[in-house]
Design an enzyme around this catalytic site. Structure first.
Site, PDB file in Angstrom:
ATOM      1  N   SER A  36       0.800  -1.219   0.000  1.00 47.94           N
ATOM      2  CA  SER A  36       0.000   0.000   0.000  1.00 47.94           C
ATOM      3  C   SER A  36       0.842   1.283   0.000  1.00 47.94           C
ATOM      4  CB  SER A  36      -0.929  -0.071   1.213  1.00 47.94           C
ATOM      5  OG  SER A  36      -1.790   1.002   1.261  1.00 47.94           O
ATOM      6  N   GLU A  69     -12.539   6.043   6.607  1.00 50.87           N
ATOM      7  CA  GLU A  69     -11.547   6.425   7.589  1.00 50.87           C
ATOM      8  C   GLU A  69     -11.048   7.798   7.157  1.00 50.87           C
ATOM      9  OE1 GLU A  69      -9.223   2.908   9.554  1.00 50.87           O
ATOM     10  OE2 GLU A  69      -8.925   2.767   7.400  1.00 50.87           O
ATOM     11  N   ASN A  86      -8.230   8.733   6.818  1.00 50.81           N
ATOM     12  CA  ASN A  86      -7.099   8.570   5.897  1.00 50.81           C
ATOM     13  C   ASN A  86      -7.511   8.326   4.441  1.00 50.81           C
ATOM     14  OD1 ASN A  86      -7.777   5.828   5.616  1.00 50.81           O
ATOM     15  ND2 ASN A  86      -6.380   5.192   7.239  1.00 50.81           N
ATOM     16  N   THR A 142       0.257  -1.524  12.214  1.00 52.52           N
ATOM     17  CA  THR A 142       1.114  -1.717  11.036  1.00 52.52           C
ATOM     18  C   THR A 142       2.566  -1.309  11.261  1.00 52.52           C
ATOM     19  OG1 THR A 142       0.682   0.482  10.184  1.00 52.52           O
ATOM     20  CG2 THR A 142      -0.833  -1.237   9.481  1.00 52.52           C
ATOM     21  N   ARG A 170       0.391   5.418  18.575  1.00 56.45           N
ATOM     22  CA  ARG A 170      -0.036   6.670  17.948  1.00 56.45           C
ATOM     23  C   ARG A 170      -0.834   7.524  18.928  1.00 56.45           C
ATOM     24  NH1 ARG A 170       1.572   5.771  12.862  1.00 56.45           N
ATOM     25  NH2 ARG A 170       1.062   3.770  11.877  1.00 56.45           N
TER      26      ARG A 170
END
Ligand code: 16G
Ligand code: MG
Length: 550
Positions: free
Chosen positions: A68, A378, A380, A507, A512
């Site tokens: 990705s 999302e 993102n 990932t 975070r």
């Protein structure tokens, strides 16, 4: 019931030994790490995909080789279930166990155990379809995967180099071929024809929008954009940039959806291309994420992320459902994650039911299936819209009583064709956005003004053990390390409109931190204070404490 071809599997497995000292994990997006350590994983995934197919009565299972938006040296692999959705969660564990078996003997023992515990009938056929993105490590990894198929005798179709969403589309199309739920022709032409025909129906008679600049992240989306352009004809002109798929080091480098979303900046390579007022969008490396943006008259950059797409699309569908006279039958709902901007959640909650779920496409997808029309995105830029089978049946049988109802009904039907309902799809989502903009006569400015984003900040914290972090309430609260959440709550209270949460990445080996507040400096301050708290509380070395942490 036949048995596993153990000897063939063993002799091929010996050619793909597992590297010692590496532990693999099938995470949120499958296996993902440096491409040059994935050989054994690909071989084993080939065998596992075949078993999954046998378990599903010979239905086609998809295998996508991609990392990705990750840097070019990374690669990865994920499995796609028969309806084109993510692999069922219970099989993620099997994938992880299989990938970590130390020797060929262990590997075979794990295989036999999976066959036994999941009650696989080995006499069933195994059918798979696979594809890869443009990464240089792709061909070798695909060869290992093919060895896995060969070892177990799977019938495998090579989907070539294509986008992740097209591979998902193939899986659904192959499994529904010749049925009443036929999803489309299982070819690239079938996919582009389906999308572009629906798009044509949605925008016909609308004033065409100015050309759209598409940043392809130097990835496989560049092929998709080049291929779909002729199908779109005069309905939409696409200007593809960052299409260097064979230039070493270019993939996702200072471009693409993830770059734009995380840096909240225009890719430098677009600086000369985009004029004030003009809209553009970025795909990620495998074209399943989409972020829009535009430059205003003062040449200021404005981002239109997954939340803005959700707001635009959900409001449009709600209006169409109302106009079609289907308000009572079709309930539109939205699914977001904790990363959704608070302003978007407020905007949407005033219009439709909204649910928050943990990060990762599979969680959003499953939650969206509970609505008649489930819109999920999302922040993102990954997302899609799901129309339940009852909704599709309702749209097919509903008798409109006025011309306005009839037009709205037809638009809704076209949306079910335009949208790739298997998974978020940057190309399909881009056409969806363009169709809504054409209907609303919106430029980027009007779309952006649906609501004003709260300033926000995302920070990574490197900790000794991210697995010590556990969350609840859709990742909005920490349960462990003990006591940390109370301290975060105390900080958050000090900021107007403050919100912050901490979660371990699925990932990357980091934790975070997200923070938002009414004022930009407060959002930054809150994020760096929470990051500092996380760092200190988890025994971070004062010598390597990042300077910006407060
Ligand atoms: C993966 C997920 C994406 C999620 C992201 C979070 C899929 C196909 N993709 O890219 O949905 O937003 O991981 O990454 O599920 P993180 O856990 O590192 O924050
Ligand atoms: Mg992607």
């Amino acid at each position: 019931m036949s048995s596993l071809p153990v000897e063939t599997i063993a002799s091929l497995a010996d050619q793909h030994p597992k590297p010692a000292h590496i532990t693999f994990q099938y995470g949120t997006a499958g296996f993902r790490t440096l491409g040059n350590v994935l050989d054994s994983v690909l071989f084993r995934v080939g065998v596992l995909a075949a078993l999954r197919s046998k378990k599903q009565d010979g239905k086609v299972i998809g295998v996508m080789v991609t990392a990705s938006h990750n840097p070019e040296p990374d690669n990865g692999v994920k499995l796609v279930d028969p309806r084109g959705e993510m692999l069922e969660a219970s099989w993620e564990g099997h994938a992880t166990t299989l990938a970590n078996a130390a020797t060929t003997e262990d590997f075979i023992a794990v295989l036999e155990n999976i066959v036994k515990t999941t009650k696989i009938d080995l006499s069933k056929p195994a059918r798979v379809v696979y594809a890869r993105d443009t990464r240089p490590s792709g061909p070798a990894l695909v060869a290992s995967l093919e060895d896995g198929f060969k070892a177990i005798g799977a019938e495998a179709r090579n989907g070539g180099v294509t986008t992740t969403p097209i591979l998902h589309y193939y899986v659904r199309a192959m499994n529904t071929k010749g049925t009443k739920d036929a999803y489309g022709e299982d070819t690239e032409d079938g996919y582009f024809t389906k999308l572009s025909t629906a798009f044509g129906k949605l925008v016909s008679g609308k004033a065409p929008l100015p050309p759209l600049i598409v940043d392809c992240a130097n990835g496989v989306g560049a092929d998709g954009i080049a291929k779909i352009s002729p199908y779109l004809g005069d309905h939409l002109k696409l200007v593809a940039v960052n299409t260097a798929t064979t230039t070493s080091g270019a993939l996702n480098n200072a471009c693409g959806a993830d770059y734009v979303k995380t840096s909240q900046k225009l890719p430098p390579s677009l600086a000369g291309h985009i004029k004030p007022g003009q809209r553009a969008c970025s795909l990620d490396g495998d074209a399943d994420r989409l972020i829009y943006y535009y430059m205003d008259d003062r040449n200021q950059f404005h981002m239109l992320d997954g939340d803005k797409i959700a707001a635009l699309v959900a409001a449009f569908i709600v209006d169409l459902v109302k106009t079609a006279g289907l308000e009572e039958d079709i309930k539109v709902g939205v699914v977001q994650t904790a990363y959704a901007n608070g302003a978007s959640t407020k905007y949407l909650t005033e219009r439709v039911p909204v649910r928050c779920v943990p990060t990762g496409v599979k969680h959003l997808h499953h939650a969206a299936e509970h609505y008649s029309v489930g819109v999920y995105f999302e922040a993102n830029g990954h997302g899609t819209v799901l129309f339940s089978s009852e909704t599709q049946a309702k749209l097919a049988s509903h008798e409109p009583s006025t011309p306005a109802q009839s037009t709205a009904l037809n638009y809704l039907k076209s949306l079910t064709e335009l949208i790739n309902q298997t998974v978020g799809d940057a190309i399909s989502d881009m056409l969806l956005v363009e169709a809504v903009l054409a209907h609303r006569s919106y430029s980027g400015v009007e779309w952006d003004s649906l609501y004003v984003d709260l300033p926000n900040r995302l920070v990574k914290v490197v900790v000794a053990d991210r697995h010590a972090f556990h969350t609840e309430d859709a990742e909005r609260k920490l349960v462990s390390p003990k006591g940390l959440q109370a301290k975060i709550d105390d900080l958050v209270k000090r900021y107007d409109g403050g919100r912050s949460f901490v979660r371990p990445s699925g990932t990357e080996d980091v934790v975070r931190v997200y923070a938002e507040a009414v004022i930009r400096s407060h959002a930054d301050d809150l994020a760096f204070r929470v990051a500092g708290l996380v760092y200190d509380e988890t025994g971070g070395d004062p010598a390597t404490r990042p300077k910006e942490f407060i």
